[in-house]
Scaffold this active site. Structure first.
Site, mmCIF file in Angstrom:
data_model
loop_
_atom_site.group_PDB
_atom_site.id
_atom_site.type_symbol
_atom_site.label_atom_id
_atom_site.label_comp_id
_atom_site.label_asym_id
_atom_site.label_seq_id
_atom_site.Cartn_x
_atom_site.Cartn_y
_atom_site.Cartn_z
ATOM 1 N N GLU A 51 0.865 -1.177 0.000
ATOM 2 C CA GLU A 51 0.000 0.000 0.000
ATOM 3 C C GLU A 51 0.904 1.229 0.000
ATOM 4 O O GLU A 51 1.733 1.389 0.911
ATOM 5 C CB GLU A 51 -0.899 -0.019 1.240
ATOM 6 C CG GLU A 51 -1.891 1.113 1.306
ATOM 7 C CD GLU A 51 -2.685 1.103 2.611
ATOM 8 O OE1 GLU A 51 -3.268 2.150 2.933
ATOM 9 O OE2 GLU A 51 -2.717 0.066 3.303
ATOM 10 N N ASP A 62 -5.033 9.845 9.229
ATOM 11 C CA ASP A 62 -3.683 9.415 9.561
ATOM 12 C C ASP A 62 -3.242 9.902 10.935
ATOM 13 O O ASP A 62 -3.460 11.058 11.306
ATOM 14 C CB ASP A 62 -2.682 9.928 8.518
ATOM 15 C CG ASP A 62 -2.929 9.351 7.149
ATOM 16 O OD1 ASP A 62 -3.473 8.237 7.086
ATOM 17 O OD2 ASP A 62 -2.591 9.998 6.149
#
Length: 263
Positions: A51, A62
């Site tokens: 990824e 995030d």
């Protein structure tokens, strides 16, 4: 390449009872010129797919480790165009599926058709877009379906059973099942109710179910493989790459090289 490549690779591992391990890295963190070498290292260490994060100025899902990696990449001049060009030159050296993790804004700014076409040219097989809700995927789907690119859905802990079933039926390649409420990062302890949650997801999802967010140790990997088909590991991989602790990355990936307990 494309959706078929991703699905066949992961399905083969699941059929053989092997744990799926997908590491995450931020494109351009440590220099875009090192991206292909980083991916090759992860592939040689046993990663099932990779990824690749696209750096973005407002990464809502995030945690701090990935946010800082994105800042470093942006400060180093990393762009989406540069990432595409890097992969186009060297995709033939990479033998595992490539998944982009990106927010929707960079795709929109780049142009939906152009983005999908460049994904194909660069050998990108799937997309994870945390801020694109299921109800709005029709904005992008016609463009990526033309190019046979998988759109991987995230399943949160807070969604209703009905919504989780819809997400599970809609996802391509695999289902990204989030293990915590909140942003990415390392976690010391997970909820005890996760087992029932994941077993329920596996009942309603034909694709492999992978656990992600917070997974950071070989024990975490092994424990999740008892209730899922595999794991996605991000923050810890980024930390270890930055610290050049490559043996510890290998140990994490090797922890998935076991027969899974759940069929």
């Amino acid at each position: 390449m494309g959706k078929k490549f991703l699905k066949e690779k992961l399905e083969k591992l699941r059929t053989e009872g092997q744990g799926i391990f997908i590491p995450y890295l931020m494109a351009g963190d440590g220099g875009l010129e090192n991206l292909v070498d980083q991916v090759s290292f992860l592939e040689n260490a046993g990663a099932s797919a990779v990824e690749i994060g696209i750096p973005f100025s407002d990464p809502a899902a995030d945690g701090p480790v990935i946010q800082e990696a994105g800042k470093r990449a942006l400060q180093g001049g990393t762009t989406l165009t540069g990432i595409f060009e890097t992969l186009k030159k060297s995709r033939g050296k990479i033998g595992i599926p490539i998944i982009f993790m990106t927010y929707f804004n960079p795709i929109l700014q780049f142009g939906l058709d152009k983005f999908a076409e460049e994904c194909t040219a660069a050998g990108v097989d799937g997309l994870i877009i945390p801020d694109l809700p299921l109800e709005h995927t029709d904005i992008l789907k016609p463009h990526i379906q033309k190019e046979d690119i998988a759109l991987i859905q995230l399943a949160s802990l807070t969604s209703s059973k009905e919504r989780l079933k819809t997400i599970a039926e809609t996802t391509d390649g695999f289902l990204y099942a989030v293990t915590i409420n909140g942003i990415t990062g390392t976690v010391k302890e997970f909820q005890s109710s996760l087992k029932d949650h994941f077993l329920e997801l596996k009942k309603v999802c034909d694709a492999p179910v992978l656990a992600g967010f917070g997974i950071s140790t070989p024990d975490h990997v092994r424990n999740f493989l008892e209730i899922t088909d595999g794991v996605v590991v991000g923050s810890r991989i980024i930390q270890l790459l930055q610290e050049k602790k490559l043996e510890e990355i290998k140990e994490l990936i090797e922890a998935a090289d076991v027969k899974t307990s759940v069929s």
